[in-house]
Design a protein around this motif. Structure first.
Motif, PDB file in Angstrom:
ATOM      1  N   ASN A  50       0.894  -1.127   0.003  1.00 26.47           N
ATOM      2  CA  ASN A  50      -0.140   0.067  -0.030  1.00 26.47           C
ATOM      3  C   ASN A  50       0.821   1.065   0.032  1.00 26.47           C
ATOM      4  O   ASN A  50       0.767   2.217   0.860  1.00 26.47           O
ATOM      5  N   ASN A  59       2.604   3.335   3.092  1.00 29.56           N
ATOM      6  CA  ASN A  59       1.917   2.954   4.237  1.00 29.56           C
ATOM      7  C   ASN A  59       1.940   1.454   4.450  1.00 29.56           C
ATOM      8  O   ASN A  59       1.174   0.938   5.077  1.00 29.56           O
ATOM      9  N   SER A  60       2.925   0.976   3.499  1.00 30.04           N
ATOM     10  CA  SER A  60       2.715  -0.812   3.434  1.00 30.04           C
ATOM     11  C   SER A  60       3.109  -1.372   4.990  1.00 30.04           C
ATOM     12  O   SER A  60       2.480  -2.295   5.179  1.00 30.04           O
ATOM     13  N   ASN A 108       0.149  -0.976   7.412  1.00 31.19           N
ATOM     14  CA  ASN A 108      -0.942  -1.846   7.168  1.00 31.19           C
ATOM     15  C   ASN A 108      -0.416  -3.275   7.712  1.00 31.19           C
ATOM     16  O   ASN A 108      -1.129  -3.857   8.125  1.00 31.19           O
ATOM     17  N   GLU A 168      -1.096  -3.414  11.257  1.00 29.76           N
ATOM     18  CA  GLU A 168      -2.415  -3.654  11.512  1.00 29.76           C
ATOM     19  C   GLU A 168      -2.922  -5.137  11.254  1.00 29.76           C
ATOM     20  O   GLU A 168      -3.521  -5.622  12.143  1.00 29.76           O
ATOM     21  N   PHE A 218      -6.946   3.591   9.561  1.00 26.84           N
ATOM     22  CA  PHE A 218      -6.839   4.102   8.397  1.00 26.84           C
ATOM     23  C   PHE A 218      -7.900   4.712   7.705  1.00 26.84           C
ATOM     24  O   PHE A 218      -8.951   4.406   7.994  1.00 26.84           O
ATOM     25  N   SER A 265      -3.798   7.417   1.077  1.00 30.97           N
ATOM     26  CA  SER A 265      -3.915   6.873   2.213  1.00 30.97           C
ATOM     27  C   SER A 265      -3.270   7.498   3.353  1.00 30.97           C
ATOM     28  O   SER A 265      -2.117   7.920   3.207  1.00 30.97           O
ATOM     29  N   GLY A 316      -2.493   6.859   7.902  1.00 29.79           N
ATOM     30  CA  GLY A 316      -2.764   5.769   8.869  1.00 29.79           C
ATOM     31  C   GLY A 316      -2.332   6.182   9.992  1.00 29.79           C
ATOM     32  O   GLY A 316      -1.304   7.109  10.249  1.00 29.79           O
TER      33      GLY A 316
END
Length: 320
Positions: free
Chosen positions: A98, A101-102, A105, A108, A179, A312, A314
């Motif tokens: 992502n 933001n990988s 994530n 998460e 997010f 995105s 987060g």
């Protein structure tokens, strides 16, 4: 950074970028470049070996390997397989992608999988090689402007190890994640190369990062108020954190976060000047320096905030 500007000038013929412009506008003074034979999996595996050695963790102790990055070794298979093979790990693996933001994530997912008792020990790895998408040959100022954000790109590897432990309000680990996304602006920042779009309709331009900065920044800043809403929902404020990591692309973004979101400047660790924009490895890199310098210590509450193409935003809250 002078070397990168010289390479642009050498490859671009009559066009020469203004000397020092990248540093003046981004704050990046230097970048790291992986060797030509190094892949994202090499950078991720190298960082992971350090984590395993420092924590006394054996490859057989790992239940899941996640590779989380913008970069990848190849379209197929998942880069996590290659990382696991280089580490001598035999367990389930998968990639998380992502943009910048990988890693957030991946945190998460790690929180959900460990709390759900699906896995006990999870190794999150990241290998970023954004330097391969830097465009050096630019015919004019317009092309230079589209490629400009990439001139601060730098290569890096990172790894984080999480193990199930006793639950409780003061327990270490990932506590909260949240997010938001505005997917309508996905065309604003792209590297088409490596996907079906570039395979079906190959174009030299597809190899390089290009960005409509104004459109992407407007989308990301519109998500800014969510930061305070999430913290209020969790009964927290920005001053509760010993350290706040924020994805670092340019000093102007850091200044905007301080001014618009009210993030305390003394909670930052600024890695941008010496390390450049290392994409999804940015937050782990900052956390490493925060721990190394004593800004973040065992028992401290920390926050990691991200902003990424797509777009995105987060937030992950952790206790060390």
């Amino acid at each position: 950074m002078e070397e990168r500007e010289a390479e642009i000038a050498a490859a671009s013929g009559s066009f020469r970028p203004p000397a020092g412009l990248v540093t003046r506008l981004t704050g990046v003074k230097g970048v790291y470049m992986a060797a030509r034979n190094e892949q994202p999996s090499d950078l991720a595996a190298s960082a992971a070996r350090t984590v395993l050695t420092d924590t006394g963790t054996r490859p057989s102790d790992i239940d899941l390997v996640i590779f989380a990055a913008c970069s990848q070794d190849m379209t197929e298979p998942a880069t996590a397989h290659i990382v696991a093979d280089k580490l001598g790990v035999s367990c389930p693996v998968f990639d998380v992608k992502n943009a910048c933001n990988s890693v957030l994530n991946a945190l998460e997912l790690t929180q959900a999988l460990i709390s759900g008792r699906q896995y006990r020990t999870v190794l999150v790895t990241c290998g970023e090689l954004p330097s391969v998408s830097v465009r050096y040959r630019v015919p004019d100022a317009a092309a230079f402007a589209r490629a400009f954000p990439s001139y601060g790109f730098s290569d890096a590897g990172a790894a984080m190890l999480f193990t199930a432990g006793a639950a409780g309000p003061s327990s270490a680990g990932i506590l909260r994640c949240r997010f938001a996304a505005d997917s309508s602006v996905w065309p604003a920042a792209t590297v088409r190369y490596g996907g079906a779009a570039s395979v079906r309709d190959p174009d030299e331009e597809d190899r390089y990062f290009r960005m409509e900065g104004t459109r992407l920044q407007a989308s990301l800043r519109a998500q800014g108020p969510l930061l305070h809403a999430w913290l209020e929902e969790w009964g927290l404020t920005l001053t509760d954190f010993a350290f706040i990591g924020v994805h670092q692309v340019a000093f102007s973004d850091i200044e905007a976060l301080c001014a618009e979101a009210g993030v305390p400047r003394d909670r930052f660790v600024v890695t941008l000047p010496d390390h450049g924009n290392v994409a999804a490895a940015s937050l782990p890199l900052q956390l490493f320096h925060a721990v190394e310098t004593g800004k973040a210590k065992q028992g401290d509450l920390i926050a990691l905030t991200g902003a990424a193409a797509g777009s995105s935003g987060g937030l992950a809250v952790m206790r060390l």
